[in-house]
Design a protein around this motif. Sequence first.
Motif, mmCIF file in Angstrom:
data_model
loop_
_atom_site.group_PDB
_atom_site.id
_atom_site.type_symbol
_atom_site.label_atom_id
_atom_site.label_comp_id
_atom_site.label_asym_id
_atom_site.label_seq_id
_atom_site.Cartn_x
_atom_site.Cartn_y
_atom_site.Cartn_z
ATOM 1 N N THR A 72 31.169 47.510 28.299
ATOM 2 C CA THR A 72 31.336 46.568 27.184
ATOM 3 C C THR A 72 32.763 46.590 26.645
ATOM 4 O OG1 THR A 72 30.643 48.250 25.574
ATOM 5 C CG2 THR A 72 28.931 46.805 26.489
ATOM 6 N N ASP A 73 33.632 47.358 27.290
ATOM 7 C CA ASP A 73 34.999 47.517 26.790
ATOM 8 C C ASP A 73 36.054 46.890 27.690
ATOM 9 O OD1 ASP A 73 34.582 49.325 28.823
ATOM 10 O OD2 ASP A 73 35.517 51.036 27.808
ATOM 11 N N ILE A 74 35.607 46.076 28.671
ATOM 12 C CA ILE A 74 36.540 45.398 29.572
ATOM 13 C C ILE A 74 36.050 43.976 29.814
ATOM 14 C CG2 ILE A 74 37.586 45.340 31.862
ATOM 15 C CD1 ILE A 74 37.171 48.376 32.019
ATOM 16 N N ALA A 75 36.925 43.009 29.596
ATOM 17 C CA ALA A 75 36.601 41.608 29.882
ATOM 18 C C ALA A 75 37.315 41.169 31.151
ATOM 19 C CB ALA A 75 37.026 40.716 28.718
ATOM 20 N N TYR A 76 36.678 40.248 31.872
ATOM 21 C CA TYR A 76 37.257 39.686 33.089
ATOM 22 C C TYR A 76 37.077 38.181 33.037
ATOM 23 C CZ TYR A 76 37.709 38.401 38.027
ATOM 24 O OH TYR A 76 38.082 37.802 39.204
ATOM 25 N N ALA A 77 38.159 37.434 33.256
ATOM 26 C CA ALA A 77 38.093 35.970 33.221
ATOM 27 C C ALA A 77 39.408 35.403 33.741
ATOM 28 C CB ALA A 77 37.826 35.479 31.791
ATOM 29 N N LYS A 78 39.516 34.067 33.740
ATOM 30 C CA LYS A 78 40.789 33.416 34.062
ATOM 31 C C LYS A 78 41.669 33.528 32.804
ATOM 32 C CE LYS A 78 39.884 31.658 38.218
ATOM 33 N NZ LYS A 78 39.651 30.216 38.400
ATOM 34 N N LEU A 79 42.450 34.569 32.748
ATOM 35 C CA LEU A 79 43.158 34.915 31.513
ATOM 36 C C LEU A 79 44.672 34.744 31.578
ATOM 37 C CD1 LEU A 79 41.133 38.143 30.709
ATOM 38 C CD2 LEU A 79 41.319 36.162 29.193
ATOM 39 N N PHE A 80 45.246 34.856 32.768
ATOM 40 C CA PHE A 80 46.703 34.847 32.892
ATOM 41 C C PHE A 80 47.135 33.881 33.998
ATOM 42 C CE2 PHE A 80 45.358 39.332 32.025
ATOM 43 C CZ PHE A 80 45.662 39.339 30.674
ATOM 44 N N PHE A 81 48.043 32.960 33.674
ATOM 45 C CA PHE A 81 48.549 31.994 34.656
ATOM 46 C C PHE A 81 47.412 31.203 35.305
ATOM 47 C CE2 PHE A 81 51.347 35.840 34.926
ATOM 48 C CZ PHE A 81 52.426 35.315 34.234
ATOM 49 N N LYS A 82 46.308 31.004 34.570
ATOM 50 C CA LYS A 82 45.110 30.323 35.068
ATOM 51 C C LYS A 82 44.493 31.057 36.254
ATOM 52 C CE LYS A 82 46.745 25.783 33.534
ATOM 53 N NZ LYS A 82 47.073 24.396 33.929
ATOM 54 N N LYS A 83 44.737 32.362 36.306
ATOM 55 C CA LYS A 83 44.186 33.224 37.348
ATOM 56 C C LYS A 83 43.412 34.363 36.702
ATOM 57 C CE LYS A 83 47.974 32.207 40.538
ATOM 58 N NZ LYS A 83 49.061 32.775 41.383
ATOM 59 N N ASN A 155 38.848 26.453 32.815
ATOM 60 C CA ASN A 155 40.025 27.325 32.789
ATOM 61 C C ASN A 155 40.698 27.300 31.428
ATOM 62 O OD1 ASN A 155 39.697 28.102 35.436
ATOM 63 N ND2 ASN A 155 41.225 26.680 36.256
ATOM 64 N N GLU A 156 40.759 26.127 30.845
ATOM 65 C CA GLU A 156 41.354 25.963 29.513
ATOM 66 C C GLU A 156 40.648 26.844 28.486
ATOM 67 O OE1 GLU A 156 41.378 22.356 26.178
ATOM 68 O OE2 GLU A 156 41.084 21.879 28.302
ATOM 69 N N LEU A 157 39.340 26.841 28.509
ATOM 70 C CA LEU A 157 38.565 27.622 27.545
ATOM 71 C C LEU A 157 38.736 29.123 27.757
ATOM 72 C CD1 LEU A 157 35.348 25.456 27.572
ATOM 73 C CD2 LEU A 157 36.843 25.811 25.603
ATOM 74 N N GLN A 158 38.883 29.535 29.011
ATOM 75 C CA GLN A 158 39.107 30.948 29.285
ATOM 76 C C GLN A 158 40.517 31.373 28.877
ATOM 77 O OE1 GLN A 158 37.243 32.316 33.249
ATOM 78 N NE2 GLN A 158 37.228 30.084 33.403
ATOM 79 N N MET A 159 41.496 30.556 29.185
ATOM 80 C CA MET A 159 42.878 30.876 28.838
ATOM 81 C C MET A 159 43.082 30.933 27.327
ATOM 82 S SD MET A 159 44.894 31.379 31.497
ATOM 83 C CE MET A 159 46.549 30.925 30.930
#
Length: 235
Positions: A72-83, A155-159
């Motif tokens: 619960t302490d690590i998130a993973y998503a399209k966070l940087f440079f749309k990657k 991607n927009e929502l994740q970024m």
Amino acid sequence: MNSKPIKHYGDFVAALLDAGFSMGGGNDEGIHAVVTWNWNEQPPYETPVRWHTGDPETDPWEWRIRVLDERTDIAYAKLFFKKSGYITREWAPYFLAVRRANTTFDEDYANGTISHPAKRIHQAVIEHDALPLHAIKQLAGFGKEEKSIFERALNELQMKMYLTMCGRQQKVSRAGEEFGWSSTVFCTTERFWGEAVFAEASNCDKQEAIQKITERVRMLNANADPKKLSRFIKG
């Protein structure tokens, strides 16, 4: 910052928690990645870690789901440079302070910084708490001809850190049987991180957060390009 060799999932998690954030796809993008080699490259040191083997202990592709399933302490998503990328609990408030700057979704939409397709997706997820990718498309009313529009909006929502990945789920037939490939599940960052993280973010000045992340990146990679670093932080 010198990093230890990554030889299994436990090494990866320890290195990620120590760093605070990382690119996720085997390319550091000139910033930082815990796993620095891609699936078509040889590791720079002796290690059993290989991409796309299906082994949950040594396959970085499997680690992204293990992180979401087990921690619960690590998130993973399209966070940087749309990657894809990872952010830990410790650093989430700083990135939230930068990316969202204490504004609400409705305020961002009214100001024109959130697109209408993104609003459709966000509303569908809000109404159902968490949704797999295929259900989001259906419930938000995206047809096949809107595939690229849907992907850009997601991607927009994740970024902007309004939505994040929170697991995976298979499709279910009318008979109640699972079938096909697993689909990524999304939820709001509020649901994922909880009130405490957002309270910390609300007490964090945006410029101070930028400075804090900048200093951390410089510790991880003293040669990071200033322009890329700015994009990495601000999204």
